[in-house]
Design a protein around this motif. Structure first.
Motif, mmCIF file in Angstrom:
data_model
loop_
_atom_site.group_PDB
_atom_site.id
_atom_site.type_symbol
_atom_site.label_atom_id
_atom_site.label_comp_id
_atom_site.label_asym_id
_atom_site.label_seq_id
_atom_site.Cartn_x
_atom_site.Cartn_y
_atom_site.Cartn_z
ATOM 1 N N ARG A 26 0.841 -1.195 0.000
ATOM 2 C CA ARG A 26 0.000 0.000 0.000
ATOM 3 C C ARG A 26 0.875 1.243 0.000
ATOM 4 O O ARG A 26 1.905 1.292 0.674
ATOM 5 C CB ARG A 26 -0.922 0.034 1.217
ATOM 6 N N GLU A 27 0.424 2.238 -0.745
ATOM 7 C CA GLU A 27 1.156 3.509 -0.774
ATOM 8 C C GLU A 27 0.167 4.589 -1.190
ATOM 9 O O GLU A 27 -0.657 4.376 -2.085
ATOM 10 C CB GLU A 27 2.316 3.426 -1.765
ATOM 11 N N TRP A 28 0.227 5.733 -0.528
ATOM 12 C CA TRP A 28 -0.666 6.821 -0.916
ATOM 13 C C TRP A 28 0.015 8.164 -0.719
ATOM 14 O O TRP A 28 0.877 8.338 0.138
ATOM 15 C CB TRP A 28 -2.003 6.755 -0.193
ATOM 16 N N LEU A 29 -0.385 9.122 -1.567
ATOM 17 C CA LEU A 29 0.133 10.482 -1.540
ATOM 18 C C LEU A 29 -1.045 11.423 -1.404
ATOM 19 O O LEU A 29 -2.030 11.306 -2.134
ATOM 20 C CB LEU A 29 0.924 10.797 -2.814
ATOM 21 N N HIS A 30 -0.923 12.348 -0.479
ATOM 22 C CA HIS A 30 -2.044 13.167 -0.038
ATOM 23 C C HIS A 30 -1.688 14.642 -0.203
ATOM 24 O O HIS A 30 -0.583 15.065 0.148
ATOM 25 C CB HIS A 30 -2.311 12.846 1.430
ATOM 26 N N VAL A 31 -2.619 15.416 -0.752
ATOM 27 C CA VAL A 31 -2.423 16.857 -0.939
ATOM 28 C C VAL A 31 -3.675 17.586 -0.460
ATOM 29 O O VAL A 31 -4.797 17.195 -0.792
ATOM 30 C CB VAL A 31 -2.153 17.205 -2.419
ATOM 31 N N VAL A 32 -3.465 18.637 0.318
ATOM 32 C CA VAL A 32 -4.548 19.528 0.744
ATOM 33 C C VAL A 32 -4.186 20.943 0.318
ATOM 34 O O VAL A 32 -3.044 21.376 0.521
ATOM 35 C CB VAL A 32 -4.760 19.475 2.269
ATOM 36 N N VAL A 33 -5.132 21.665 -0.269
ATOM 37 C CA VAL A 33 -4.910 23.042 -0.700
ATOM 38 C C VAL A 33 -6.009 23.911 -0.120
ATOM 39 O O VAL A 33 -7.194 23.539 -0.151
ATOM 40 C CB VAL A 33 -4.902 23.167 -2.246
ATOM 41 N N LEU A 40 -9.285 22.122 -1.410
ATOM 42 C CA LEU A 40 -9.150 20.902 -2.188
ATOM 43 C C LEU A 40 -8.519 19.802 -1.353
ATOM 44 O O LEU A 40 -7.629 20.055 -0.533
ATOM 45 C CB LEU A 40 -8.275 21.138 -3.426
ATOM 46 N N LEU A 41 -8.965 18.576 -1.577
ATOM 47 C CA LEU A 41 -8.334 17.396 -1.008
ATOM 48 C C LEU A 41 -8.116 16.409 -2.147
ATOM 49 O O LEU A 41 -9.053 16.076 -2.875
ATOM 50 C CB LEU A 41 -9.204 16.778 0.075
ATOM 51 N N LEU A 42 -6.874 15.969 -2.315
ATOM 52 C CA LEU A 42 -6.504 15.076 -3.404
ATOM 53 C C LEU A 42 -5.658 13.942 -2.854
ATOM 54 O O LEU A 42 -4.692 14.177 -2.121
ATOM 55 C CB LEU A 42 -5.732 15.854 -4.473
#
Length: 251
Positions: A26-33, A40-42
């Protein structure tokens, strides 16, 4: 130096194409703007499944004045060429992420009128927390860059928004564990830029087992401008839950 830290520490570890019990699963990359016009949540998520490697993209947007989130979660099969293991580059369907120079993301919802194209420049050197042990021998690794500048475009329904130097947050997580072995509590506080003083950033995180009975690690990290000011860990942090866990859905 700061920009290169994302590439040097945040490269992809995903090895879900290899049928091995030691493979990264499992691997995830998270961005909040956050901007005055839109939040934004990505999230780009990679996972090994019985049917093969899958990629999942979550893209949500919110008008700060209205409060409700809109967006979707789209699931895609992955091919070997989609994930640049050893580099910070991936493609999930029509969604892309590239971290060779800063962080560049493009994402679009398949069933909703929402798409983003953003370039993010870190203002803080990323911080790596390796090998947080979970019960049963599983482990999760975490890299956080709490403050970036985000510029680009957001197309949301009939609105076309242009962002310039919006405040943003990014983290990157990977490990070998089942989805029911990990509970993740996380939050960040990002003060608006202030020309007269370094802006503070605060990140709070708790990693628990799947039953929420055991805390594997907890901490609070405080930055002042680009400088990491203080790290609180373990017993230095106390947390309690107030209210119902089953909150009304926000979407």
């Amino acid at each position: 130096m700061i920009t290169g830290g994302l590439r040097d520490l945040g490269y992809l570890r995903f090895d879900g194409f290899v049928a091995s019990p030691r493979a990264i699963r499992r691997e995830w990359l998270h961005v909040v703007v956050r901007d005055e016009a839109v939040e934004l949540l990505l999230n780009f998520n990679l996972a090994s499944t019985p049917s093969g490697p899958r990629g999942q993209v979550t893209l949500l947007a919110r008008d700060p004045a209205r409060g409700a989130w809109e967006g979707d979660v789209d699931d895609h099969p992955l091919a070997r060429g989609d994930v640049g293991t050893g580099r910070l580059r991936l493609r999930i369907g029509r969604n892309t992420l590239d971290g060779d120079d800063g962080l560049h993301v493009r994402a679009t919802c398949r069933r909703r009128a929402l798409e983003v194209a953003l370039s993010l420049t870190p203002e803080v050197a990323p911080y790596l927390v390796p090998a947080v042990s979970l019960p049963g021998g599983a482990a999760v690794h975490w890299m956080v860059c709490p403050r970036l500048r985000a510029s680009g475009t957001v197309r949301w329904g009939d609105r076309a928004l242009r962002l310039r130097d919006a405040v943003a947050y990014h983290d990157h997580n990977w490990g070998r564990f089942r989805s029911d072995e990990l509970q993740w509590e996380w939050g960040c506080s990002l003060a608006p830029p202030d020309a007269s003083a370094p802006a503070p950033s605060v990140v709070v995180v708790r990693v628990l087992d799947g039953t929420r009975a055991t805390v594997a690690q907890q901490g609070m990290i405080v930055w002042e401008g680009a400088r990491r000011l203080q790290l609180f860990r373990g017993a230095e942090v106390q947390a309690e839950t107030d209210g119902w866990l089953r909150a009304r859905p926000g979407l």
